[in-house]
Design a protein around this motif. Structure first.
Motif, mmCIF file in Angstrom:
data_model
loop_
_atom_site.group_PDB
_atom_site.id
_atom_site.type_symbol
_atom_site.label_atom_id
_atom_site.label_comp_id
_atom_site.label_asym_id
_atom_site.label_seq_id
_atom_site.Cartn_x
_atom_site.Cartn_y
_atom_site.Cartn_z
ATOM 1 N N PRO A 25 82.983 -49.000 -22.225
ATOM 2 C CA PRO A 25 84.056 -49.093 -23.854
ATOM 3 C C PRO A 25 84.740 -47.780 -23.780
ATOM 4 C CG PRO A 25 82.160 -50.452 -24.176
ATOM 5 C CD PRO A 25 81.660 -49.903 -22.863
ATOM 6 N N ILE A 26 83.969 -46.860 -23.118
ATOM 7 C CA ILE A 26 84.108 -45.495 -23.171
ATOM 8 C C ILE A 26 85.404 -45.618 -22.628
ATOM 9 C CG2 ILE A 26 83.735 -43.100 -22.704
ATOM 10 C CD1 ILE A 26 80.698 -43.482 -23.764
ATOM 11 N N THR A 27 84.815 -45.869 -21.485
ATOM 12 C CA THR A 27 86.385 -45.888 -20.276
ATOM 13 C C THR A 27 87.663 -46.551 -20.928
ATOM 14 O OG1 THR A 27 84.984 -46.381 -18.304
ATOM 15 C CG2 THR A 27 87.268 -46.856 -18.312
ATOM 16 N N THR A 28 87.279 -47.850 -21.436
ATOM 17 C CA THR A 28 88.533 -48.361 -22.033
ATOM 18 C C THR A 28 88.844 -47.146 -23.339
ATOM 19 O OG1 THR A 28 87.162 -50.421 -21.655
ATOM 20 C CG2 THR A 28 88.902 -50.705 -23.543
ATOM 21 N N ILE A 29 87.910 -46.574 -24.264
ATOM 22 C CA ILE A 29 88.966 -46.419 -25.824
ATOM 23 C C ILE A 29 89.529 -45.187 -24.553
ATOM 24 C CG2 ILE A 29 88.574 -44.251 -26.612
ATOM 25 C CD1 ILE A 29 85.583 -46.001 -27.795
ATOM 26 N N SER A 30 88.790 -44.163 -23.595
ATOM 27 C CA SER A 30 89.352 -43.610 -22.540
ATOM 28 C C SER A 30 90.799 -43.639 -21.902
ATOM 29 C CB SER A 30 88.602 -42.678 -21.884
ATOM 30 O OG SER A 30 89.168 -41.754 -21.361
ATOM 31 N N THR A 31 91.428 -44.856 -21.745
ATOM 32 C CA THR A 31 91.994 -45.609 -21.583
ATOM 33 C C THR A 31 93.254 -45.766 -22.225
ATOM 34 O OG1 THR A 31 91.253 -46.181 -19.599
ATOM 35 C CG2 THR A 31 93.530 -47.228 -20.247
ATOM 36 N N MET A 32 92.971 -46.547 -23.428
ATOM 37 C CA MET A 32 93.598 -46.680 -24.624
ATOM 38 C C MET A 32 93.901 -45.114 -25.233
ATOM 39 S SD MET A 32 91.877 -49.802 -26.559
ATOM 40 C CE MET A 32 92.025 -51.429 -25.589
ATOM 41 N N MET A 33 93.431 -44.643 -25.365
ATOM 42 C CA MET A 33 93.728 -42.916 -26.176
ATOM 43 C C MET A 33 94.745 -42.323 -25.399
ATOM 44 S SD MET A 33 92.122 -43.003 -29.130
ATOM 45 C CE MET A 33 92.589 -40.628 -29.694
ATOM 46 N N GLU A 34 94.650 -42.729 -24.145
ATOM 47 C CA GLU A 34 95.754 -41.853 -23.217
ATOM 48 C C GLU A 34 97.146 -42.543 -22.796
ATOM 49 O OE1 GLU A 34 96.870 -40.670 -18.310
ATOM 50 O OE2 GLU A 34 94.592 -41.835 -18.664
ATOM 51 N N ARG A 35 97.194 -44.096 -23.380
ATOM 52 C CA ARG A 35 98.403 -44.659 -23.715
ATOM 53 C C ARG A 35 98.733 -44.122 -24.710
ATOM 54 N NH1 ARG A 35 96.366 -50.603 -23.278
ATOM 55 N NH2 ARG A 35 98.405 -51.108 -24.205
ATOM 56 N N ARG A 46 92.114 -54.524 -29.355
ATOM 57 C CA ARG A 46 91.321 -53.795 -30.038
ATOM 58 C C ARG A 46 90.154 -54.199 -29.323
ATOM 59 N NH1 ARG A 46 94.948 -53.061 -33.732
ATOM 60 N NH2 ARG A 46 95.216 -53.293 -35.012
ATOM 61 N N LEU A 47 88.817 -53.228 -29.259
ATOM 62 C CA LEU A 47 88.023 -53.634 -28.367
ATOM 63 C C LEU A 47 86.766 -54.630 -29.296
ATOM 64 C CD1 LEU A 47 87.537 -49.944 -28.369
ATOM 65 C CD2 LEU A 47 87.461 -50.892 -26.265
ATOM 66 N N ARG A 48 86.556 -55.175 -28.439
ATOM 67 C CA ARG A 48 85.474 -55.756 -28.967
ATOM 68 C C ARG A 48 84.102 -55.206 -29.032
ATOM 69 N NH1 ARG A 48 85.998 -60.196 -23.846
ATOM 70 N NH2 ARG A 48 86.041 -58.486 -22.448
ATOM 71 N N VAL A 49 83.902 -55.916 -30.313
ATOM 72 C CA VAL A 49 82.023 -55.527 -30.700
ATOM 73 C C VAL A 49 80.866 -56.400 -30.962
ATOM 74 C CG1 VAL A 49 81.389 -53.902 -32.536
ATOM 75 C CG2 VAL A 49 83.537 -53.787 -32.050
ATOM 76 N N GLY A 50 80.358 -56.207 -30.140
ATOM 77 C CA GLY A 50 79.088 -57.194 -30.044
ATOM 78 C C GLY A 50 77.948 -56.951 -29.574
ATOM 79 N N ARG A 51 77.859 -55.445 -30.604
ATOM 80 C CA ARG A 51 76.279 -54.052 -30.448
ATOM 81 C C ARG A 51 76.093 -54.434 -31.569
ATOM 82 N NH1 ARG A 51 77.476 -51.737 -24.530
ATOM 83 N NH2 ARG A 51 75.312 -50.650 -25.339
ATOM 84 N N ASN A 52 75.214 -53.642 -31.853
ATOM 85 C CA ASN A 52 75.176 -52.482 -33.584
ATOM 86 C C ASN A 52 74.253 -51.394 -32.854
ATOM 87 O OD1 ASN A 52 74.372 -51.993 -35.889
ATOM 88 N ND2 ASN A 52 72.968 -52.531 -36.023
ATOM 89 N N ASP A 53 74.666 -50.811 -31.900
ATOM 90 C CA ASP A 53 74.022 -50.008 -31.365
ATOM 91 C C ASP A 53 75.165 -47.843 -31.336
ATOM 92 O OD1 ASP A 53 75.569 -49.856 -29.216
ATOM 93 O OD2 ASP A 53 74.255 -50.173 -27.475
ATOM 94 N N GLU A 54 75.065 -47.114 -30.865
ATOM 95 C CA GLU A 54 76.568 -46.050 -30.880
ATOM 96 C C GLU A 54 77.510 -46.574 -30.146
ATOM 97 O OE1 GLU A 54 76.099 -43.469 -32.477
ATOM 98 O OE2 GLU A 54 74.324 -43.544 -33.034
ATOM 99 N N GLY A 56 78.507 -49.305 -30.770
ATOM 100 C CA GLY A 56 79.063 -50.697 -31.087
ATOM 101 C C GLY A 56 79.960 -49.622 -32.302
ATOM 102 N N ARG A 57 79.207 -48.517 -32.659
ATOM 103 C CA ARG A 57 79.534 -48.088 -33.778
ATOM 104 C C ARG A 57 80.747 -47.089 -33.510
ATOM 105 N NH1 ARG A 57 73.968 -47.966 -35.999
ATOM 106 N NH2 ARG A 57 74.413 -45.924 -34.405
ATOM 107 N N MET A 58 81.087 -47.113 -32.096
ATOM 108 C CA MET A 58 81.906 -46.143 -31.471
ATOM 109 C C MET A 58 83.589 -47.194 -31.579
ATOM 110 S SD MET A 58 82.638 -44.574 -27.960
ATOM 111 C CE MET A 58 80.724 -42.779 -28.355
ATOM 112 N N SER A 59 83.009 -48.073 -31.526
ATOM 113 C CA SER A 59 84.247 -49.027 -30.736
ATOM 114 C C SER A 59 84.596 -49.643 -32.193
ATOM 115 C CB SER A 59 83.543 -50.329 -30.479
ATOM 116 O OG SER A 59 83.366 -50.659 -28.794
ATOM 117 N N ASN A 60 83.657 -50.056 -33.194
ATOM 118 C CA ASN A 60 84.616 -49.942 -34.255
ATOM 119 C C ASN A 60 84.952 -48.838 -34.939
ATOM 120 O OD1 ASN A 60 82.877 -53.031 -35.547
ATOM 121 N ND2 ASN A 60 80.994 -51.953 -35.618
#
Length: 283
Positions: A25-35, A46-54, A56-60
């Motif tokens: 997810p971190i790599t995906t976020i970095s790539t999208m921000m660069e785009r 959008r990022l798929r969110v299937g977890r309730n940790d840090e 997941g919250r970052m993806s949300n």
């Protein structure tokens, strides 16, 4: 030894899975921000969110950011297609009411050539019609936000603007919208003291929306000014013959629809040629 190798392989597999679940997810976020930084206009990802940790919250949080960017983009595109300045002003008012749930605000149009302010949208104002002294309408420099072209907030200093008439229960936040090199619009938000935390949270988002529609307002004003120069007599300020020719169909249909009448007055000044010959056409 065989069992140890199997256990080690399982451990390495688990560690790789954990690493991928974190770095993916971190790599995906970095790539999208660069785009986005390179001018990406497609905001449908959008990022798929299937977890309730840090992660997941970052993806949300990232998805929420993209949602807001997409709404901002759509807002600008809609205002660009609006027919008139009044449509744009009404759209800003609707945004303040429906998106940011504000119940008291005034939008002032700034006429820098005449140094006047004109309230174009007023919501939740007191009985007098405005939250500020009316002398700011005829002398825009009395408006602090217009004069300094910076935000004016009474959150920390309730007495910052002597033209504001709010009592101790309310505060004001005025945002100038810069068009060209000067304030072209003033958006005044009035709110209760207990709402100040919420206002501080949304004020930057409001500023982004206003910045997006500033070029649209500037463009439509320029078009209106160019049209005015062709339909208004520069000497007298009266509408000229071209205006009548361009508007006769609209005027006629309006009269028929209302069942009203229209009068036409024609003046013919005797010997006016002598005035021109004596004093010149400029006179």
């Amino acid at each position: 030894m065989g069992l140890f190798a199997i256990a080690l392989a399982i451990l390495v597999t688990i560690l790789l899975m954990i690493e991928r679940s974190i770095t993916g997810p971190i790599t995906t976020i970095s790539t999208m921000m660069e785009r986005l930084s390179l001018g990406e206009k497609n905001l449908g990802f959008r990022l798929r969110v299937g977890r309730n940790d840090e992660i997941g919250r970052m993806s949300n949080a990232f998805n929420l950011f993209i949602d807001r960017m997409e709404k901002l983009k759509n807002f600008k595109e809609i205002t660009e297609g609006d027919e008139s300045l009044e449509d744009v002003y009404n759209r800003i008012a609707t945004l303040l009411k429906e998106t940011f749930h504000l119940s008291a605000f005034t939008i002032y149009e700034v006429n820098n050539s005449r140094n006047h302010l004109k309230p174009v949208c007023v919501e939740g104002a007191p009985e007098g019609g405005l939250w500020c002294d009316k002398d700011i309408l005829t002398n825009a420099n009395h408006c602090r936000a217009k004069r300094i072209s910076k935000d004016v907030s009474s959150l920390l200093n309730p007495e910052i603007c002597p033209r504001f008439h709010g009592d101790n229960t309310v505060r004001t936040f005025c945002l100038p919208v810069i068009i060209g090199e000067s304030s072209g619009l003033i958006v005044q938000i009035v709110f209760l003291v207990e709402e100040q935390t919420r206002i501080q949270e949304i004020i930057e988002r409001i500023r982004l929306y206003l910045a997006e529609c500033a070029p649209v307002i500037g463009s439509k004003r320029l078009v209106g000014l160019l049209k005015e120069t062709t339909t208004v007599d520069a000497l007298t300020g009266l509408l000229n013959r071209r205006f009548l020719g361009d508007s006769e169909d609209t005027l006629a249909s309006g009269i028929l629809r209302r069942g009203s009448l229209m009068g036409v007055l024609m003046l013919d000044i005797d010997f006016f040629k002598q005035v021109n010959d004596t004093y010149g056409h400029e006179t």
